[in-house]
Design an enzyme around this catalytic site. Structure first.
Site, PDB file in Angstrom:
ATOM      1  N   ARG A  53      -2.453  -5.348   2.728  1.00 48.08           N
ATOM      2  CA  ARG A  53      -1.945  -4.473   3.772  1.00 48.08           C
ATOM      3  C   ARG A  53      -0.506  -4.739   4.227  1.00 48.08           C
ATOM      4  O   ARG A  53       0.246  -3.791   4.477  1.00 48.08           O
ATOM      5  CB  ARG A  53      -2.879  -4.568   4.986  1.00 48.08           C
ATOM      6  CG  ARG A  53      -2.446  -3.751   6.178  1.00 48.08           C
ATOM      7  CD  ARG A  53      -3.529  -3.739   7.245  1.00 48.08           C
ATOM      8  NE  ARG A  53      -3.111  -3.016   8.415  1.00 48.08           N
ATOM      9  CZ  ARG A  53      -2.615  -3.582   9.508  1.00 48.08           C
ATOM     10  NH1 ARG A  53      -2.473  -4.885   9.569  1.00 48.08           N
ATOM     11  NH2 ARG A  53      -2.265  -2.850  10.544  1.00 48.08           N
ATOM     12  N   ASP A  73      -8.454  -6.890  12.614  1.00 39.90           N
ATOM     13  CA  ASP A  73      -9.763  -6.240  12.483  1.00 39.90           C
ATOM     14  C   ASP A  73     -10.886  -7.256  12.305  1.00 39.90           C
ATOM     15  O   ASP A  73     -12.054  -6.942  12.542  1.00 39.90           O
ATOM     16  CB  ASP A  73      -9.763  -5.248  11.311  1.00 39.90           C
ATOM     17  CG  ASP A  73      -9.190  -3.898  11.713  1.00 39.90           C
ATOM     18  OD1 ASP A  73      -8.937  -3.701  12.927  1.00 39.90           O
ATOM     19  OD2 ASP A  73      -8.977  -3.050  10.823  1.00 39.90           O
ATOM     20  N   HIS A  77      -6.216  -3.248   1.750  1.00 33.92           N
ATOM     21  CA  HIS A  77      -6.632  -4.087   2.878  1.00 33.92           C
ATOM     22  C   HIS A  77      -7.522  -5.235   2.421  1.00 33.92           C
ATOM     23  O   HIS A  77      -8.487  -5.614   3.078  1.00 33.92           O
ATOM     24  CB  HIS A  77      -7.324  -3.249   3.959  1.00 33.92           C
ATOM     25  CG  HIS A  77      -6.401  -2.243   4.596  1.00 33.92           C
ATOM     26  ND1 HIS A  77      -5.840  -1.205   3.895  1.00 33.92           N
ATOM     27  CD2 HIS A  77      -5.944  -2.133   5.865  1.00 33.92           C
ATOM     28  CE1 HIS A  77      -5.076  -0.483   4.693  1.00 33.92           C
ATOM     29  NE2 HIS A  77      -5.102  -1.030   5.901  1.00 33.92           N
ATOM     30  N   SER A  87      -4.378   5.085   5.719  1.00 36.98           N
ATOM     31  CA  SER A  87      -4.295   3.629   5.651  1.00 36.98           C
ATOM     32  C   SER A  87      -4.120   3.134   4.225  1.00 36.98           C
ATOM     33  O   SER A  87      -3.365   2.206   3.958  1.00 36.98           O
ATOM     34  CB  SER A  87      -5.556   2.989   6.242  1.00 36.98           C
ATOM     35  OG  SER A  87      -5.705   3.352   7.599  1.00 36.98           O
ATOM     36  N   GLU A 111     -18.740   5.871   0.638  1.00 37.29           N
ATOM     37  CA  GLU A 111     -18.101   5.220  -0.501  1.00 37.29           C
ATOM     38  C   GLU A 111     -18.929   5.324  -1.779  1.00 37.29           C
ATOM     39  O   GLU A 111     -18.382   5.486  -2.877  1.00 37.29           O
ATOM     40  CB  GLU A 111     -17.824   3.743  -0.180  1.00 37.29           C
ATOM     41  CG  GLU A 111     -16.832   3.524   0.973  1.00 37.29           C
ATOM     42  CD  GLU A 111     -17.470   3.701   2.350  1.00 37.29           C
ATOM     43  OE1 GLU A 111     -18.708   3.810   2.444  1.00 37.29           O
ATOM     44  OE2 GLU A 111     -16.722   3.726   3.346  1.00 37.29           O
ATOM     45  N   ARG A 140       0.830  -1.217   0.000  1.00 32.65           N
ATOM     46  CA  ARG A 140       0.000   0.000   0.000  1.00 32.65           C
ATOM     47  C   ARG A 140       0.859   1.259   0.000  1.00 32.65           C
ATOM     48  O   ARG A 140       0.489   2.272  -0.584  1.00 32.65           O
ATOM     49  CB  ARG A 140      -1.005  -0.015   1.151  1.00 32.65           C
ATOM     50  CG  ARG A 140      -0.393  -0.125   2.517  1.00 32.65           C
ATOM     51  CD  ARG A 140      -1.455  -0.372   3.588  1.00 32.65           C
ATOM     52  NE  ARG A 140      -0.819  -0.700   4.856  1.00 32.65           N
ATOM     53  CZ  ARG A 140      -1.038  -0.056   5.982  1.00 32.65           C
ATOM     54  NH1 ARG A 140      -1.878   0.954   6.026  1.00 32.65           N
ATOM     55  NH2 ARG A 140      -0.429  -0.415   7.083  1.00 32.65           N
ATOM     56  N   PHE A 150     -15.315  -2.444   1.675  1.00 31.42           N
ATOM     57  CA  PHE A 150     -16.311  -1.373   1.550  1.00 31.42           C
ATOM     58  C   PHE A 150     -16.420  -0.891   0.102  1.00 31.42           C
ATOM     59  O   PHE A 150     -17.500  -0.589  -0.384  1.00 31.42           O
ATOM     60  CB  PHE A 150     -15.971  -0.206   2.470  1.00 31.42           C
ATOM     61  CG  PHE A 150     -15.724  -0.628   3.889  1.00 31.42           C
ATOM     62  CD1 PHE A 150     -16.632  -1.447   4.542  1.00 31.42           C
ATOM     63  CD2 PHE A 150     -14.574  -0.240   4.561  1.00 31.42           C
ATOM     64  CE1 PHE A 150     -16.404  -1.865   5.850  1.00 31.42           C
ATOM     65  CE2 PHE A 150     -14.340  -0.648   5.864  1.00 31.42           C
ATOM     66  CZ  PHE A 150     -15.247  -1.469   6.505  1.00 31.42           C
TER      67      PHE A 150
END
Lengths: 275, 314
Positions: free
Chosen positions: B167, B117, B109, B37, B58, B10, B83
């Site tokens: 990630r 998470d 991610h 992130s 989004e 990333r 998402f």
């Protein structure tokens, strides 16, 4: 004093006849919302927006997004009248291979700036286009027409929030407030509450047009100063306006007239049912 | 294996995008409150006038990106894959893919390696969701080096691209001069007994599996399928023809991702033995990426075991 726009009253009668004929021939489509927003689109296309039918992709043109895309017969009738494409295309609406799709398609129809039909998305795209104009330093404007049923979509309010946040004073959102949707009235299905106050709370300059079929009144509202903020114009309209049996009837949201209904509508509009 | 440099995919994405934005003013970047992130923060810092945060919205971000694309910009849209591809799926379908809008969906991610998470944030269906859309190109880089190339390739493609970014900090596996041509798989190792076709973080695992198999005298061909769509049909059929056994490996559900794409290619065209390593029909959970990979069989050891079984039953 006579309005310079009185000649548009005559035009609106003929455009309504085109809409009815298109839907009759297509045997499907959405007459109610097409008839309710017609004068809003006419005010924009015939008086307000900077457009060039001979050059649909002209960079400096004002952009138009019919976020309530199911009302596209109204837009198609106007685009044909302005010469974006031959009138004959109107009678092939919704057929296989047709230029005029059931919902607006920018890749197929000259004059359509944005695809819409999935409710809420058009107005969000319009916001992106208004932001893009600012990045490019261009002064053209973006107009989006939304429906009241459509305003139940959360995306409309996401778009409203970002339009205010990014101070999109080049964006105008017009609401076709006819009060009806497929399952009944807005208040029966899902009340919008005070939609003016809601847009105001989201950061828009808001103005109401008491008669959304009065082109002069719509134009006056469009000229409301809104420095640093997007403009919201709530047009009070009648669903199915101009065809007696369709007016204020939720049942005419999404069905085509049969032969008898078609003939009656054309008779009311003073246009021959034969073509 | 020799020691390799470690680098985050990333971060590679964020820095490459910022560099690309310096050279091409048509590039704009968007985020949904995750720029620190997804690493679009690099672009935001260097090109603040072309970076837009949409907050946690989004769907609106994807539609606004379509609006930018219609005005000639090349928007890179970032958020977490779960998402971006999930919540905004229908916006991607109708406002991006359907109109062939030049929008780049660079979602990070992805996969189980989000780790702690947990299952709500571990996207295991994103490839399936994006792969099914007409006009969409799907790129899944396997390391930081390939991520940089994928960013450039995505910008050069005229149309929607899904760029799947993970990630963790990972070994840099490919070289700066390794070719990256969308739609053209890279054969990383030759072998005649079994073909290991892998994507993303499973590429280094497949290479490690090939080492394990070599110790037992099993020759494994390793194919890096960095483009899931359009899938490299020729590379798949060649591998199947040469080895007679094909094993796919992906950090994604075994439904709808690489395994499915390869199976669709092999069906009716090859009699090769076939099996899939990936996440079985289940969601993820909290844990370190390493523990999750171990628990869900996304390891060199499991790839080698499955390959061994395929070879044994040929």
């Amino acid at each position: 004093m006579e309005s310079a726009n009185q000649s548009l009253a005559e035009k609106s009668r003929l455009l309504r006849a085109d809409i009815i004929r298109m839907l009759y021939l297509a045997k499907s489509g959405h007459p109610g919302g097409s008839l309710s927003c017609l004068e809003m689109l006419m005010a924009l296309y015939y008086r307000e927006m900077k457009v060039d039918p001979a050059n649909p992709h002209w960079e400096q043109r004002d952009r138009f997004v019919l976020s309530k895309g199911h009302a596209c017969p109204a837009q198609y009738a106007i685009l044909a009248d302005l010469g974006y494409f031959p009138r004959e295309e109107l009678w092939r609406l919704r057929r296989l291979g047709a230029m005029l799709q059931g919902h607006p398609d920018m890749r197929k129809t000259p004059g359509v700036d944005v695809n819409s039909g999935s409710l809420g998305q058009g107005v969000a795209i319009a916001g992106g286009m208004a932001m893009a104009a600012k990045v490019k330093g261009e002064d053209h404007r973006v107009f989006a027409v939304i429906g009241d049923g459509e305003s139940q979509e959360g995306l409309v309010w996401e778009a409203a929030m970002s339009a205010a946040h990014y101070k999109l004073d080049n964006l105008t959102v017009l609401l076709d407030h006819n009060g009806l949707q497929i399952d009944g009235s807005n208040d029966q299905v899902m009340s919008l509450g005070d939609v003016m106050k809601k847009f105001e709370a989201f950061g828009f300059v808001c103005t109401r047009v008491a008669d959304g079929h009065d082109i002069d009144a719509i134009l006056e509202a469009l000229h409301t100063p809104h420095p640093g903020r997007p403009l919201f114009v709530c047009c009070e309209t009648v669903k199915g306006y101009g065809v007696s049996y369709m007016e204020d009837e939720a049942g005419w949201h999404g069905k085509a007239p049969n032969r008898q209904e078609y003939e009656q509508a054309m008779k009311e509009l003073g246009v021959s049912a034969d073509e | 294996m020799s020691e390799r440099a470690m680098e985050s995919l990333r971060v590679a994405y964020g820095k490459e995008l910022a560099a690309l934005g310096g050279a091409d003013k048509r590039i704009v970047a968007m985020d949904a409150d995750l720029s620190g992130s997804t690493m679009t923060c690099y672009f935001a810092k260097e090109h603040p006038e072309r970076f837009f945060d949409f907050g946690i919205a989004e769907a609106n971000m994807v539609c606004a990106a379509a609006g930018f694309a219609h005005e000639g910009f090349i928007p890179f849209v970032s958020t977490f894959a779960v998402f971006g591809t999930g919540r905004a799926f229908e916006q991607i379908r109708n406002s991006v893919a359907y109109v062939n809008a030049n929008v780049k969906l660079a979602f990070t991610h992805a996969g189980l390696c989000v780790g702690e998470d947990g299952g709500s944030h571990q996207s295991i269906e994103d490839i399936a969701l994006m792969r099914v859309l007409p006009n969409m190109t799907v790129l899944v880089p396997c390391d930081a080096e390939e991520t940089r190339k994928a960013v450039r390739a995505a910008a050069a493609i005229d149309g929607p691209v899904y760029l799947r970014i993970t990630r963790p900090v990972c070994p840099v596996f490919t070289a700066p001069d390794t070719p990256f041509i969308p739609g053209k798989a890279n054969v990383l190792r030759d072998g005649g007994d079994v073909a290991l076709i892998a994507t993303g973080l499973m590429v280094p695992e497949a290479m490690a599996a090939a080492e394990l198999l070599a110790d037992e005298g099993i020759g494994a061909r390793v194919v890096n399928m960095h483009t899931l769509k359009p899938i490299d049909r020729d590379a798949i059929l060649e591998a199947a023809g040469r080895c007679g056994a094909v094993l796919t490996a992906e950090e994604h559900s075994v439904f709808g991702g690489l395994g499915s794409a390869v199976a669709e290619t092999l069906a009716g065209a090859s009699a090769a033995r076939f099996a899939k390593v990936g996440i079985q029909d289940q969601f993820g959970q909290s844990g370190t990426p390493e523990a999750l990979f171990e628990a869900y069989g996304l390891t060199a050891a499991n790839i080698a075991a499955q390959a061994r079984e395929l070879v044994r039953t040929k």
